[in-house]
Design a protein around this motif. Structure first.
Motif, mmCIF file in Angstrom:
data_model
loop_
_atom_site.group_PDB
_atom_site.id
_atom_site.type_symbol
_atom_site.label_atom_id
_atom_site.label_comp_id
_atom_site.label_asym_id
_atom_site.label_seq_id
_atom_site.Cartn_x
_atom_site.Cartn_y
_atom_site.Cartn_z
ATOM 1 N N ASP A 66 0.861 -1.317 0.116
ATOM 2 C CA ASP A 66 -0.070 -0.168 0.012
ATOM 3 C C ASP A 66 0.836 1.157 0.023
ATOM 4 O OD1 ASP A 66 -3.015 -1.075 0.695
ATOM 5 O OD2 ASP A 66 -1.489 -2.166 2.120
ATOM 6 N N GLU A 67 2.276 1.068 0.334
ATOM 7 C CA GLU A 67 2.895 2.207 0.474
ATOM 8 C C GLU A 67 4.231 1.875 0.380
ATOM 9 O OE1 GLU A 67 2.684 5.705 4.060
ATOM 10 O OE2 GLU A 67 2.715 3.613 4.660
ATOM 11 N N LEU A 68 5.027 2.839 -0.370
ATOM 12 C CA LEU A 68 6.446 2.542 -0.603
ATOM 13 C C LEU A 68 7.120 3.920 -0.546
ATOM 14 C CD1 LEU A 68 8.837 1.042 -1.671
ATOM 15 C CD2 LEU A 68 8.218 1.364 -3.947
ATOM 16 N N VAL A 69 7.937 3.731 0.617
ATOM 17 C CA VAL A 69 8.833 4.970 1.191
ATOM 18 C C VAL A 69 10.153 4.894 1.044
ATOM 19 C CG1 VAL A 69 8.999 6.702 2.970
ATOM 20 C CG2 VAL A 69 6.653 5.456 2.556
ATOM 21 N N VAL A 70 10.852 5.703 0.454
ATOM 22 C CA VAL A 70 12.561 5.789 0.503
ATOM 23 C C VAL A 70 12.799 6.729 1.576
ATOM 24 C CG1 VAL A 70 14.589 6.275 -0.791
ATOM 25 C CG2 VAL A 70 12.774 4.941 -1.828
ATOM 26 N N ILE A 71 13.565 6.412 2.556
ATOM 27 C CA ILE A 71 13.989 7.345 3.520
ATOM 28 C C ILE A 71 15.534 7.896 3.243
ATOM 29 C CG2 ILE A 71 14.018 8.056 6.084
ATOM 30 C CD1 ILE A 71 11.436 7.397 5.250
ATOM 31 N N ASP A 72 15.488 8.892 2.631
ATOM 32 C CA ASP A 72 17.107 9.754 2.356
ATOM 33 C C ASP A 72 17.670 9.923 3.452
ATOM 34 O OD1 ASP A 72 19.427 10.665 1.471
ATOM 35 O OD2 ASP A 72 18.320 11.229 -0.581
ATOM 36 N N SER A 73 18.901 9.256 4.087
ATOM 37 C CA SER A 73 19.671 9.733 5.088
ATOM 38 C C SER A 73 20.703 10.794 5.150
ATOM 39 C CB SER A 73 20.031 8.734 6.052
ATOM 40 O OG SER A 73 20.960 7.904 5.307
ATOM 41 N N GLY A 74 20.539 11.589 3.872
ATOM 42 C CA GLY A 74 21.804 12.505 3.681
ATOM 43 C C GLY A 74 22.376 12.307 2.475
ATOM 44 N N SER A 75 22.086 11.791 1.307
ATOM 45 C CA SER A 75 22.561 11.297 0.105
ATOM 46 C C SER A 75 23.421 12.570 -0.567
ATOM 47 C CB SER A 75 21.785 10.624 -0.960
ATOM 48 O OG SER A 75 21.519 9.438 -0.291
ATOM 49 N N THR A 76 24.608 12.426 -0.925
ATOM 50 C CA THR A 76 24.925 13.344 -1.863
ATOM 51 C C THR A 76 25.053 13.320 -3.525
ATOM 52 O OG1 THR A 76 27.305 12.307 -1.766
ATOM 53 C CG2 THR A 76 26.654 14.158 -0.063
ATOM 54 N N ASP A 77 24.472 11.843 -3.739
ATOM 55 C CA ASP A 77 23.997 11.565 -5.184
ATOM 56 C C ASP A 77 22.875 11.942 -5.461
ATOM 57 O OD1 ASP A 77 22.718 9.630 -4.271
ATOM 58 O OD2 ASP A 77 24.143 7.874 -4.947
ATOM 59 N N ARG A 78 22.108 11.011 -6.466
ATOM 60 C CA ARG A 78 20.900 11.483 -7.183
ATOM 61 C C ARG A 78 19.962 10.359 -6.480
ATOM 62 N NH1 ARG A 78 20.067 10.584 -11.725
ATOM 63 N NH2 ARG A 78 18.442 11.946 -12.151
ATOM 64 N N THR A 79 20.044 9.818 -5.403
ATOM 65 C CA THR A 79 19.288 8.890 -4.859
ATOM 66 C C THR A 79 17.933 9.128 -4.807
ATOM 67 O OG1 THR A 79 20.908 7.663 -3.515
ATOM 68 C CG2 THR A 79 18.773 7.787 -2.698
ATOM 69 N N SER A 80 17.738 10.495 -4.202
ATOM 70 C CA SER A 80 16.171 10.951 -3.833
ATOM 71 C C SER A 80 15.616 11.163 -5.304
ATOM 72 C CB SER A 80 16.146 12.334 -3.394
ATOM 73 O OG SER A 80 16.471 12.016 -1.762
ATOM 74 N N GLU A 81 16.239 11.956 -6.181
ATOM 75 C CA GLU A 81 15.862 12.050 -7.642
ATOM 76 C C GLU A 81 15.318 10.410 -8.409
ATOM 77 O OE1 GLU A 81 18.365 15.546 -6.704
ATOM 78 O OE2 GLU A 81 18.108 13.229 -6.402
ATOM 79 N N VAL A 82 16.198 9.683 -8.221
ATOM 80 C CA VAL A 82 15.934 8.130 -8.956
ATOM 81 C C VAL A 82 14.884 7.624 -8.333
ATOM 82 C CG1 VAL A 82 16.931 6.156 -9.402
ATOM 83 C CG2 VAL A 82 18.407 8.164 -9.561
ATOM 84 N N ALA A 83 14.726 7.544 -6.969
ATOM 85 C CA ALA A 83 13.606 7.000 -6.321
ATOM 86 C C ALA A 83 12.367 7.541 -6.701
ATOM 87 C CB ALA A 83 14.046 7.131 -4.779
ATOM 88 N N ALA A 84 12.292 8.752 -6.564
ATOM 89 C CA ALA A 84 11.196 9.422 -6.754
ATOM 90 C C ALA A 84 10.708 9.276 -8.218
ATOM 91 C CB ALA A 84 11.202 11.187 -6.441
ATOM 92 N N ALA A 85 11.567 9.436 -9.351
ATOM 93 C CA ALA A 85 11.404 9.067 -10.712
ATOM 94 C C ALA A 85 10.690 7.794 -10.822
ATOM 95 C CB ALA A 85 12.497 9.458 -11.721
#
Length: 314
Positions: A66-85
């Motif tokens: 029901d819910e898929l969440v990536v918790i970013d703990s301070g990445s300096t690369d594109r982790t957040s952008e890739v996960a969101a995309a």
């Protein structure tokens, strides 16, 4: 091995094939499932993991998650952008419970994720897995959906190292397994006690303290045993786990944190804050490098005011 553990292995160790997806969907009813990926600089793998989960477990024909969440703990690369995309909801660690300054460490992220998710079952999956299969999720969620007496499920798997089967999990074999066999022999049957893929009922997780660093897996396993008993714990074979391996120095720091976590549970009295010295070769010989060992723990989430208020409203 204790006779109790031998019986447990027969009753509480399964294969992912024992519970096919259609059976899980039939058993799900109103139970909600959250999948959490703790991530720090995992742009190379996190997108593929999110894509597989959304495609195989969040489609109209297979609505298991029901819910898929990536918790970013301070990445300096594109982790957040890739996960969101790829379709995940991305939340930064520091945005969760900002009243309490965040500490570095995986356990900190897992603890905060309870406040950022709402599922009755919470499933943790490391974000550095390669050749990811949805079996990692269905395997560990399955017993929780089909057996109300199960509260905590660990994945078990082969961990190849440099292409050689059975050589992964060095800290497990050298530190965690001896500690568990000596001090908590009821947990001797767990194949991968330090594995990062496990699922549990929220009603259990919210009552457990979370070591903020590398000791979180051992700490949760030991505390779950004392909270709900061995028969409420289980493990499921999901095949092979391929991921990025850490170097010996990082493994040394991990081992020290795990030992400290065990030590704290063996004696809740005052303990000296430990440090670990390791050595690098420099131009003039070996140079000592001293690191603090993760020792902080977060309280059971149910004791946090913001979480308790949310639960009352729900």
């Amino acid at each position: 091995m204790l006779e109790e553990v031998e019986r447990w292995l027969e009753r509480r160790s399964w294969s992912v094939a024992d519970r096919p997806l259609d059976r899980l969907l039939a058993a799900k009813h109103s139970t909600t499932v959250s999948v959490v990926l703790p991530a720090l600089n995992e742009e190379a793998t996190v997108g593929d993991i999110v894509t597989v989960i959304r495609r195989d477990l969040m489609s109209p024909s297979a609505p298991l998650v029901d819910e898929l969440v990536v918790i970013d703990s301070g990445s300096t690369d594109r982790t957040s952008e890739v996960a969101a995309a790829a379709g995940a909801r991305v939340v930064h660690r520091d945005a969760i419970l900002p009243r309490i300054p965040a500490l570095p460490g995986k356990g900190e992220v897992l603890w905060r994720s309870l406040l950022a998710t709402s599922g009755d079952i919470v499933c943790f999956v490391d974000a550095d897995l390669r050749d990811f299969s949805a079996d990692f999720v269905t395997g560990i969620v399955g017993p929780l959906l089909t057996d109300p007496s199960v509260h905590f499920v660990k994945a078990m798997y082969d961990r190849p190292l440099a292409g050689v089967a059975g050589h992964g999990g060095r800290v497990t074999e050298l530190v965690a397994r001896p500690l568990l066999n000596l001090h908590w022999p009821q947990l001797a049957g767990f194949v991968q006690p330090l594995g990062g893929e496990y699922a549990a009922r929220r009603s259990l997780l919210e009552r457990l303290p979370f070591p903020v660093g590398y000791g979180v897996e051992l700490g949760l396993l030991v505390d779950a045993l004392h909270t709900v008993g061995l028969d409420a714990l289980a493990q499921v074979d999901v095949g092979v786990r391929k991921h990025r391996h850490q170097d010996e120095r990082a493994l040394g720091r991990m081992a020290a944190a795990i030992y400290r976590t065990a030590q704290l549970r063996l004696s809740r009295g005052h303990l000296v804050r430990p440090r670990l010295t390791q050595f690098d070769r420099g131009d003039d010989g070996f140079v000592p490098r001293t690191h603090e060992v993760d020792t902080e723990e977060r309280p059971p989430m149910i004791e946090v005011a913001e979480y308790a208020r949310r639960r009352r409203v729900a």
